[in-house]
Design a protein around this motif. Structure first.
Motif, short mmCIF file in Angstrom:
data_model
loop_
_atom_site.label_atom_id
_atom_site.label_comp_id
_atom_site.label_asym_id
_atom_site.label_seq_id
_atom_site.Cartn_x
_atom_site.Cartn_y
_atom_site.Cartn_z
N MET A 91 -42.21 21.57 -25.09
CA MET A 91 -41.24 22.49 -25.70
C MET A 91 -39.78 22.03 -25.57
O MET A 91 -39.10 21.84 -26.56
N ARG A 94 -38.06 19.24 -27.58
CA ARG A 94 -37.75 19.41 -29.01
C ARG A 94 -36.35 19.94 -29.23
O ARG A 94 -35.88 20.07 -30.36
N LEU A 95 -35.66 20.33 -28.15
CA LEU A 95 -34.39 21.04 -28.31
C LEU A 95 -33.17 20.19 -27.97
O LEU A 95 -32.05 20.66 -28.10
N LEU A 101 -27.50 26.22 -25.98
CA LEU A 101 -27.87 27.61 -25.77
C LEU A 101 -29.36 27.84 -26.06
O LEU A 101 -29.98 28.70 -25.46
N TYR A 102 -29.93 27.02 -26.97
CA TYR A 102 -31.34 27.21 -27.28
C TYR A 102 -32.21 26.92 -26.06
O TYR A 102 -33.26 27.54 -25.87
N LEU A 104 -31.42 27.52 -23.01
CA LEU A 104 -31.32 28.73 -22.18
C LEU A 104 -32.26 29.81 -22.71
O LEU A 104 -32.99 30.44 -21.95
N LEU A 105 -32.25 29.99 -24.03
CA LEU A 105 -33.09 31.04 -24.63
C LEU A 105 -34.57 30.73 -24.44
O LEU A 105 -35.36 31.61 -24.11
N LEU A 106 -34.93 29.46 -24.64
CA LEU A 106 -36.34 29.08 -24.50
C LEU A 106 -36.81 29.31 -23.06
O LEU A 106 -37.86 29.91 -22.83
N PHE A 108 -35.55 31.24 -20.87
CA PHE A 108 -35.58 32.68 -20.59
C PHE A 108 -36.90 33.29 -21.09
O PHE A 108 -37.55 34.05 -20.39
N GLY A 109 -37.28 32.91 -22.31
CA GLY A 109 -38.55 33.41 -22.87
C GLY A 109 -39.74 32.99 -22.01
O GLY A 109 -40.62 33.79 -21.72
N LEU B 67 -22.57 33.24 -26.57
CA LEU B 67 -23.80 33.89 -26.13
C LEU B 67 -23.52 34.68 -24.86
O LEU B 67 -23.33 34.11 -23.79
N PHE B 69 -24.94 37.03 -22.06
CA PHE B 69 -26.23 37.44 -21.51
C PHE B 69 -26.05 38.69 -20.65
O PHE B 69 -26.87 38.96 -19.77
N ALA B 124 -22.56 32.20 -20.71
CA ALA B 124 -23.77 33.03 -20.61
C ALA B 124 -24.06 33.40 -19.17
O ALA B 124 -24.37 34.56 -18.86
N GLY B 254 -31.37 40.84 -22.28
CA GLY B 254 -32.28 39.89 -22.91
C GLY B 254 -32.84 40.45 -24.21
O GLY B 254 -33.00 39.73 -25.19
N VAL B 257 -30.55 40.05 -27.15
CA VAL B 257 -30.54 38.66 -27.61
C VAL B 257 -31.76 38.44 -28.51
O VAL B 257 -31.67 37.84 -29.58
N MET B 265 -29.64 35.40 -36.34
CA MET B 265 -28.26 35.49 -35.87
C MET B 265 -27.31 34.93 -36.91
O MET B 265 -27.66 34.02 -37.65
N PHE B 300 -39.54 34.93 -28.10
CA PHE B 300 -38.41 34.06 -27.79
C PHE B 300 -38.78 32.60 -28.00
O PHE B 300 -38.09 31.85 -28.69
N VAL B 301 -39.90 32.20 -27.39
CA VAL B 301 -40.31 30.80 -27.44
C VAL B 301 -40.55 30.37 -28.89
O VAL B 301 -40.05 29.34 -29.34
N VAL B 304 -37.24 30.14 -30.90
CA VAL B 304 -36.40 29.00 -30.57
C VAL B 304 -37.03 27.70 -31.09
O VAL B 304 -36.34 26.83 -31.61
N LEU B 305 -38.35 27.59 -30.98
CA LEU B 305 -38.99 26.33 -31.36
C LEU B 305 -39.14 26.18 -32.87
O LEU B 305 -39.00 25.09 -33.40
N ARG B 308 -35.68 29.34 -36.00
CA ARG B 308 -34.35 29.59 -35.46
C ARG B 308 -33.46 30.39 -36.40
O ARG B 308 -32.47 30.96 -35.99
#
Lengths: 294, 325
Positions: A91, A94-95, A101-102, A104-106, A108-109, B67, B69, B124, B254, B257, B265, B300-301, B304-305, B308
């Protein structure tokens, strides 16, 4: 009995010790964050969940496989680190070309998923982990009783922290790492496999979190949410120290733990918030952090 | 993103954008006007409050590139102040909501002054840490009643005339607040101020070299976002007659977000779609406890992947392709 500012000296040293213990965890966790951030430019929000996974790994090793604390201290960080490397390959990798920031978001998820799964399986009550036999009991230092395990936590965390510092600042491997932090393309052109180094670095940082989790298991209860609030305090520690230096992360971690412990003695109402207040003050005076550089 | 400005037909694009926004707004308002006759009004009100919260958050992230948080601190603090004002001080609901909004705005000034000193990831982390500080303050301060929260807040008489205990009166009052906040954000985004904000998001050093004091713009965006988030929180406290620790907890930061990311966004309608999606999901998964957390994390995952641009971002990209093609 002697007193300092109206506080019995036993109480003062007791809280100072608790502060040092908390500081040891702050130091180990912020160190891992700093190592990961240095190379990956990602703030690893999963760190708290990985710390929790370390504690659970110790619990499973003891109760399912009958492997004691010392085995856990070796196996759990490796297992947690390996799971981190899988996540990095699948994962995070890929970022790297996107906004930080992505990441951080990943992460976090991922933390939400991991904590949710563990809470589903084990509830949020917390499981006890037996103190290793060799380290139970306490010794009299003359001015206070030091529980052996707590002494061990401080010694072991110092060893791990300075070991990490030594590897990064004083060895060839560390030199590659620092070079890749500065300019990955250049380092790659010298024939060093930077993507693999990135994976291993993430695994190492995550492994540190797992190690801290094993250390924490006998002191705090093994709880699915044990890392969730800790990681926010560690973020504040990282902001205060700045992520520029390894030594900075170590010193800030221990220092803030002690300050938090002292606050519990002199003004307990503020013990939850003191680190955040210090963060606010540091941001006003020295926004880049105590050890950070712009 | 950055080359949009150099397109020769920018004005024609603007006109098309405006038509799209106007039509979508009409559809959205029509849906909201009839919604309480089909769905449970309290559910739609909850979703509207969160939609406004997410729109406020999107003003900062989507259009300012910052961002935060820790946005729960504005939602929660405004809720506490508005509940306290209505219950203990006996303020009428509209004044109580204004008081909550003002408190969040003030908190936004203080938090913003600290947070804008760092950028990106640090921003953040700082907002998250500040929000956690506010959480502990709310846990310990006497006026928030700790774990219990402020309960049984009177909804009262709006402007001394309309009884908000009537669910439909309450609903249309909430809808009016949402619409006002939504249009305000639309206006801000499409004002010269909003354009400077976008410039800062795309390239801050360049904006500085053009003579803009970017720190002031960022602070202003932060305060506006905090204030509108507070408006949502204050309204929510009156609707549910409750202000509690849930709204100041980091999970709430969270959640907003996630709503914004899922909806898209930087789009005008995305946060609304995202908020309604998440709140609907929450109401179905609530009994399953931690499964909701797991689902949230998984979304979320995935977002992001692979997703987006979010729901509205994808939709708008598709519309644009069709327009050009």
């Amino acid at each position: 009995m002697s007193e300092i500012f109206g506080v019995p000296i036993q109480v003062l040293f007791g809280q100072l010790l608790i502060g040092l213990i908390n500081g040891a965890f702050y130091a180990m966790l912020s160190l891992g964050l700093a190592v990961i951030f240095g190379l990956l430019n990602i703030i690893n929000f999963t760190h708290g969940a990985q710390y929790m996974m370390g504690a659970f790994a110790a619990y499973f090793l003891l109760n399912k496989l009958g492997l004691n604390y010392w085995w856990a201290l070796v196996i759990a960080p490796l297992a947690v680190g390996a799971s981190g490397m899988v996540a990095e390959r699948l994962m995070l990798s890929r970022l790297y070309k996107l906004d930080h920031l992505y990441g951080l978001l990943l992460t976090f998820g991922l933390a939400l998923v991991i904590q949710g799964i563990f809470r589903n399986e084990f509830g949020s009550a917390g499981l006890p982990y037996a103190m290793p036999g060799q380290l139970s009991g306490a010794r009299n230092l003359g001015f206070m009783f030091l529980p052996n395990y707590r002494g061990w936590v401080i010694v072991a965390s110092l060893l791990v922290c300075f070991g990490t510092w030594f590897v990064i600042e004083r060895t060839k491997l560390g030199a590659y790492l620092r070079a890749a932090t500065e300019n990955p393309a250049m380092v790659q052109s010298f024939g060093i496999n930077v993507p693999r180094m990135v994976t291993l670095t993430y695994g190492f940082g995550v492994g540190l979190a797992g190690f801290a989790g094993v250390m924490a298991a006998p002191i705090y209860q093994v709880n699915p949410l044990m890392g969730a609030d800790t990681i926010i305090v560690v973020f504040a520690v990282v902001v205060i120290g700045g992520m520029g230096s390894i030594m900075g992360a170590i010193l800030t971690g221990f220092g803030l733990g002690v300050i938090e412990g002292l606050t519990k003695v002199f003004y307990p109402e503020a013990s939850n918030t003191v680190i955040f207040v210090i963060m606010a003050i540091v941001l006003m005076i020295r926004p880049q952090g105590l050890f950070g550089s712009r | 993103m950055a080359d949009d400005a150099y397109k020769p037909h920018a004005s024609r694009d603007d006109a098309a954008d405006f038509r799209y926004h106007r039509n979508a707004f009409v559809v959205m308002m029509a849906l909201f006007l009839v919604a309480p006759t089909i769905f449970y009004p309290v559910f739609v009100m909850k979703a509207l409050c969160f939609a406004l919260f997410a729109c406020a958050f999107n003003l900062l992230l989507g259009f300012g590139g910052l961002l935060s948080f820790g946005h729960a601190m504005f939602l929660g603090m405004a809720g506490y102040v508005s509940a306290h004002a209505a219950k203990v001080w006996g303020f009428p609901p509209e004044i109580a909501i204004l008081a909550g909004t003002a408190a969040a705005t003030l908190l936004g000034v203080l938090a913003g002054l600290l947070a804008i000193r760092r950028q990106g990831i640090y921003f953040a982390m700082i907002t998250l840490a500040l929000a956690q500080m506010i959480f502990f303050l709310c846990l310990q301060a006497p006026f928030t009643h700790g774990e219990d929260g402020i309960q049984a807040v009177p909804r009262g008489l709006l402007l001394g005339m309309f009884d908000l205990m009537n669910p439909y009166v309450m609903y249309y009052f909430v809808l009016a607040i949402f619409t006002a906040g939504f249009l305000l954000i639309y206006r801000i985004v499409h004002s010269p101020f909003g354009q400077v904000l976008k410039a800062i998001r795309e390239n801050e050093p360049r904006a500085i070299s053009l003579g803009y004091r970017t720190e002031q713009y960022k602070l202003a965006a932060f305060v506006l976002s905090a204030g509108i988030a507070g408006l949502a929180g204050a309204t929510k406290a009156i609707v549910f007659q409750l202000a509690s620790l849930t709204d100041v907890h980091w999970t709430m930061s969270g959640e907003v977000v996630l709503m914004t990311l899922l909806g898209g966004m930087g789009t005008i309608f995305g946060p609304v779609v995202g908020a309604f999606t998440i709140i609907t999901m929450e109401s179905y998964l609530a009994e399953l406890g931690s499964w909701f957390t797991i689902t949230q994390g998984a979304i979320f995952v995935v977002c992001v992947l692979a997703f987006r641009r979010g729901i509205m971002g994808e939709l708008e990209a598709w519309l644009k392709r069709r327009r050009i093609g």
